[in-house]
Write a protein that holds these residues in place. Structure first.
Motif, PDB file in Angstrom:
ATOM      1  N   PRO A   3       0.901  -1.203   0.024  1.00  0.00           N
ATOM      2  CA  PRO A   3      -0.040  -0.099  -0.061  1.00  0.00           C
ATOM      3  C   PRO A   3       0.833   1.336  -0.079  1.00  0.00           C
ATOM      4  CG  PRO A   3       0.047  -1.006   2.267  1.00  0.00           C
ATOM      5  CD  PRO A   3       0.744  -1.891   1.288  1.00  0.00           C
ATOM      6  N   ASP A   4       2.220   1.134   0.030  1.00  0.00           N
ATOM      7  CA  ASP A   4       2.971   2.443  -0.349  1.00  0.00           C
ATOM      8  C   ASP A   4       2.309   3.087  -1.744  1.00  0.00           C
ATOM      9  OD1 ASP A   4       5.539   3.905  -0.913  1.00  0.00           O
ATOM     10  OD2 ASP A   4       5.894   3.479   1.150  1.00  0.00           O
ATOM     11  N   PRO A   5       2.359   4.407  -1.619  1.00  0.00           N
ATOM     12  CA  PRO A   5       2.126   5.234  -2.870  1.00  0.00           C
ATOM     13  C   PRO A   5       3.249   5.251  -3.822  1.00  0.00           C
ATOM     14  CG  PRO A   5       2.456   6.772  -1.319  1.00  0.00           C
ATOM     15  CD  PRO A   5       2.304   5.203  -0.352  1.00  0.00           C
ATOM     16  N   ALA A   6       4.295   4.737  -3.556  1.00  0.00           N
ATOM     17  CA  ALA A   6       5.494   5.013  -4.565  1.00  0.00           C
ATOM     18  C   ALA A   6       5.208   4.391  -5.948  1.00  0.00           C
ATOM     19  CB  ALA A   6       6.775   4.335  -3.906  1.00  0.00           C
ATOM     20  N   PRO A   7       4.735   2.988  -5.975  1.00  0.00           N
ATOM     21  CA  PRO A   7       4.526   2.618  -7.342  1.00  0.00           C
ATOM     22  C   PRO A   7       3.712   3.418  -8.097  1.00  0.00           C
ATOM     23  CG  PRO A   7       4.168   0.981  -5.888  1.00  0.00           C
ATOM     24  CD  PRO A   7       4.347   2.188  -4.872  1.00  0.00           C
ATOM     25  N   LEU A   8       2.536   4.194  -7.298  1.00  0.00           N
ATOM     26  CA  LEU A   8       1.302   4.883  -8.340  1.00  0.00           C
ATOM     27  C   LEU A   8       2.033   6.352  -8.712  1.00  0.00           C
ATOM     28  CD1 LEU A   8      -1.820   4.174  -6.490  1.00  0.00           C
ATOM     29  CD2 LEU A   8      -0.982   2.993  -8.505  1.00  0.00           C
ATOM     30  N   ALA A  12      -5.651  13.414 -11.843  1.00  0.00           N
ATOM     31  CA  ALA A  12      -5.958  12.999 -13.076  1.00  0.00           C
ATOM     32  C   ALA A  12      -5.901  11.544 -13.385  1.00  0.00           C
ATOM     33  CB  ALA A  12      -5.501  13.681 -14.273  1.00  0.00           C
ATOM     34  N   CYS A  13      -5.384  10.870 -12.238  1.00  0.00           N
ATOM     35  CA  CYS A  13      -5.191   9.473 -12.529  1.00  0.00           C
ATOM     36  C   CYS A  13      -6.354   8.730 -11.623  1.00  0.00           C
ATOM     37  CB  CYS A  13      -3.695   9.010 -12.003  1.00  0.00           C
ATOM     38  SG  CYS A  13      -2.345   9.691 -12.864  1.00  0.00           S
ATOM     39  N   LEU A  14      -6.591   7.537 -12.111  1.00  0.00           N
ATOM     40  CA  LEU A  14      -7.507   6.703 -11.491  1.00  0.00           C
ATOM     41  C   LEU A  14      -6.933   5.259 -11.060  1.00  0.00           C
ATOM     42  CD1 LEU A  14     -10.416   5.762 -10.409  1.00  0.00           C
ATOM     43  CD2 LEU A  14     -10.845   4.845 -12.627  1.00  0.00           C
ATOM     44  N   MET A  15      -6.905   4.746  -9.706  1.00  0.00           N
ATOM     45  CA  MET A  15      -6.483   3.474  -9.134  1.00  0.00           C
ATOM     46  C   MET A  15      -7.710   2.605  -9.096  1.00  0.00           C
ATOM     47  SD  MET A  15      -4.137   1.481  -8.587  1.00  0.00           S
ATOM     48  CE  MET A  15      -4.137  -0.198  -8.222  1.00  0.00           C
ATOM     49  N   VAL A  16      -7.705   1.319  -9.882  1.00  0.00           N
ATOM     50  CA  VAL A  16      -8.784   0.415  -9.880  1.00  0.00           C
ATOM     51  C   VAL A  16      -8.228  -0.787  -9.241  1.00  0.00           C
ATOM     52  CG1 VAL A  16     -10.135  -0.809 -11.017  1.00  0.00           C
ATOM     53  CG2 VAL A  16      -9.708   1.432 -12.049  1.00  0.00           C
ATOM     54  N   ASP A  22      -4.874  -1.358  -2.362  1.00  0.00           N
ATOM     55  CA  ASP A  22      -5.208  -0.586  -3.571  1.00  0.00           C
ATOM     56  C   ASP A  22      -5.607   0.651  -3.392  1.00  0.00           C
ATOM     57  OD1 ASP A  22      -4.345  -2.511  -5.375  1.00  0.00           O
ATOM     58  OD2 ASP A  22      -6.178  -3.626  -4.964  1.00  0.00           O
ATOM     59  N   ILE A  23      -6.717   0.907  -2.421  1.00  0.00           N
ATOM     60  CA  ILE A  23      -7.369   2.085  -2.055  1.00  0.00           C
ATOM     61  C   ILE A  23      -6.561   3.025  -1.050  1.00  0.00           C
ATOM     62  CG2 ILE A  23      -9.450   3.049  -1.133  1.00  0.00           C
ATOM     63  CD1 ILE A  23      -9.731   1.117  -3.697  1.00  0.00           C
ATOM     64  N   GLU A  24      -5.840   2.213  -0.264  1.00  0.00           N
ATOM     65  CA  GLU A  24      -4.866   3.154   0.319  1.00  0.00           C
ATOM     66  C   GLU A  24      -3.597   3.560  -0.338  1.00  0.00           C
ATOM     67  OE1 GLU A  24      -3.272   0.610   3.475  1.00  0.00           O
ATOM     68  OE2 GLU A  24      -5.434   0.361   4.544  1.00  0.00           O
ATOM     69  N   ALA A  25      -3.126   2.852  -1.274  1.00  0.00           N
ATOM     70  CA  ALA A  25      -1.927   3.462  -2.199  1.00  0.00           C
ATOM     71  C   ALA A  25      -2.689   4.361  -3.149  1.00  0.00           C
ATOM     72  CB  ALA A  25      -1.550   2.166  -2.859  1.00  0.00           C
ATOM     73  N   ALA A  37      -3.213   7.580  -0.840  1.00  0.00           N
ATOM     74  CA  ALA A  37      -1.801   8.278  -0.578  1.00  0.00           C
ATOM     75  C   ALA A  37      -1.104   8.776  -1.743  1.00  0.00           C
ATOM     76  CB  ALA A  37      -1.013   7.373   0.178  1.00  0.00           C
ATOM     77  N   ALA A  38      -1.243   8.285  -2.924  1.00  0.00           N
ATOM     78  CA  ALA A  38      -0.829   8.818  -4.001  1.00  0.00           C
ATOM     79  C   ALA A  38      -1.468  10.252  -4.758  1.00  0.00           C
ATOM     80  CB  ALA A  38      -0.706   7.764  -5.082  1.00  0.00           C
ATOM     81  N   GLY A  39      -2.676  10.462  -4.338  1.00  0.00           N
ATOM     82  CA  GLY A  39      -3.488  11.352  -4.765  1.00  0.00           C
ATOM     83  C   GLY A  39      -4.414  11.151  -5.870  1.00  0.00           C
ATOM     84  N   PHE A  40      -4.800   9.755  -6.317  1.00  0.00           N
ATOM     85  CA  PHE A  40      -5.551   9.240  -7.120  1.00  0.00           C
ATOM     86  C   PHE A  40      -6.767   9.232  -6.613  1.00  0.00           C
ATOM     87  CE2 PHE A  40      -2.375   6.422 -10.067  1.00  0.00           C
ATOM     88  CZ  PHE A  40      -1.366   7.251  -9.951  1.00  0.00           C
ATOM     89  N   ARG A  41      -7.805   9.160  -7.830  1.00  0.00           N
ATOM     90  CA  ARG A  41      -9.030   8.900  -7.673  1.00  0.00           C
ATOM     91  C   ARG A  41      -9.116   7.162  -7.389  1.00  0.00           C
ATOM     92  NH1 ARG A  41     -12.925  11.414 -11.901  1.00  0.00           N
ATOM     93  NH2 ARG A  41     -11.515  13.246 -11.147  1.00  0.00           N
ATOM     94  N   THR A  42      -9.865   6.893  -6.463  1.00  0.00           N
ATOM     95  CA  THR A  42      -9.963   5.245  -6.393  1.00  0.00           C
ATOM     96  C   THR A  42     -11.089   4.654  -6.791  1.00  0.00           C
ATOM     97  OG1 THR A  42     -10.487   5.632  -4.135  1.00  0.00           O
ATOM     98  CG2 THR A  42      -8.227   5.552  -4.563  1.00  0.00           C
TER      99      THR A  42
END
Length: 221
Positions: A153-158, A171-175, A181-184, A187-192
């Motif tokens: 769940p570290d946001p580094a990959p995102l 402007a990014c979405l994490m699915v 996945d939701i935590e990462a 934390a990365a500032g993505f929509r989830t």
């Protein structure tokens, strides 16, 4: 188009439990690795609740269940190598795409949205699985759990994905299918966006308060 995609310029997907049901193959490799050590099988139902934090953690959980205690480092290393050997022989033999995945990925690609894959699975297994479903051309970047120093769940990959495509995180979405996945993503500032059918350690993924939930990825398009 689903409203959650409004103003989104990049979509990142988890793999196991989101795009594919890989537990049958993962469980077979876990059980084979345990058998090599003279231990009883874990079985698919247990493995389904242990998936999501990478293969080393999967084997650690498997050994802890058998032993009733944390395994020592040497035993864990042997078991993990056994898992990698067995799983690597055919990581997609019994793995299947979830309904709606093909349609969603095809439609998003055809609309010109960059797609990325961010999984905690070892990177060596990503290409064979994508190739088995002819999905390798859909993703502009694929990151495994060993691609960077840190994984979900570290946001580094995102954050790495957003920088790679030069797209602002907002402007990014994490699915994904799990709280990791939701935590990462958060934390990365993505929509989830979450799917409820995958692997989340037996917990409802809605409890992680994603920005949206869809029963099938086909709802995206």
């Amino acid at each position: 188009m689903h409203p959650i995609l409004n103003d989104i310029r990049l979509v990142a997907f988890d793999l196991d439990g989101t795009l594919v049901d890989s537990v049958p193959d993962l469980a077979a490799a876990v059980d084979a690795a345990l058998a090599d050590l003279g231990m009883p099988p874990a079985g698919e139902p247990r493995v389904r609740d242990w998936v999501g934090n990478g293969s080393l953690k999967l084997m650690e959980r498997s050994l802890r269940d058998v032993l009733g205690r944390d395994p020592d480092a040497a035993l864990l290393a042997r078991a993990h190598q056994g898992f990698l050997d067995h799983y690597g022989r055919d990581p997609s033999a019994h793995t299947r795409l979830y309904p709606g995945v093909q349609e969603a990925l095809d439609a998003l690609r055809d609309r010109g949205l960059p797609l990325a894959l961010v999984t905690n699975k070892p990177s060596a297994f990503i290409a064979p699985i994508l190739a088995a479903f002819n999905l390798q051309a859909h993703f502009g970047l694929c990151l495994g759990g060993d691609s960077l120093a840190r994984k979900k769940p570290d946001p580094a990959p995102l954050r790495h994905v957003a920088a790679h495509f030069d797209v602002p995180p907002a402007a990014c979405l994490m699915v994904g299918d799990s709280r990791h996945d939701i935590e990462a993503g958060r934390a990365a500032g993505f929509r989830t966006l979450a799917v409820p059918y995958g692997y989340n350690h037996g917990e409802p993924v809605r409890d992680s308060a994603p920005d949206g939930v869809v029963e099938s990825l086909a709802e995206l398009v």
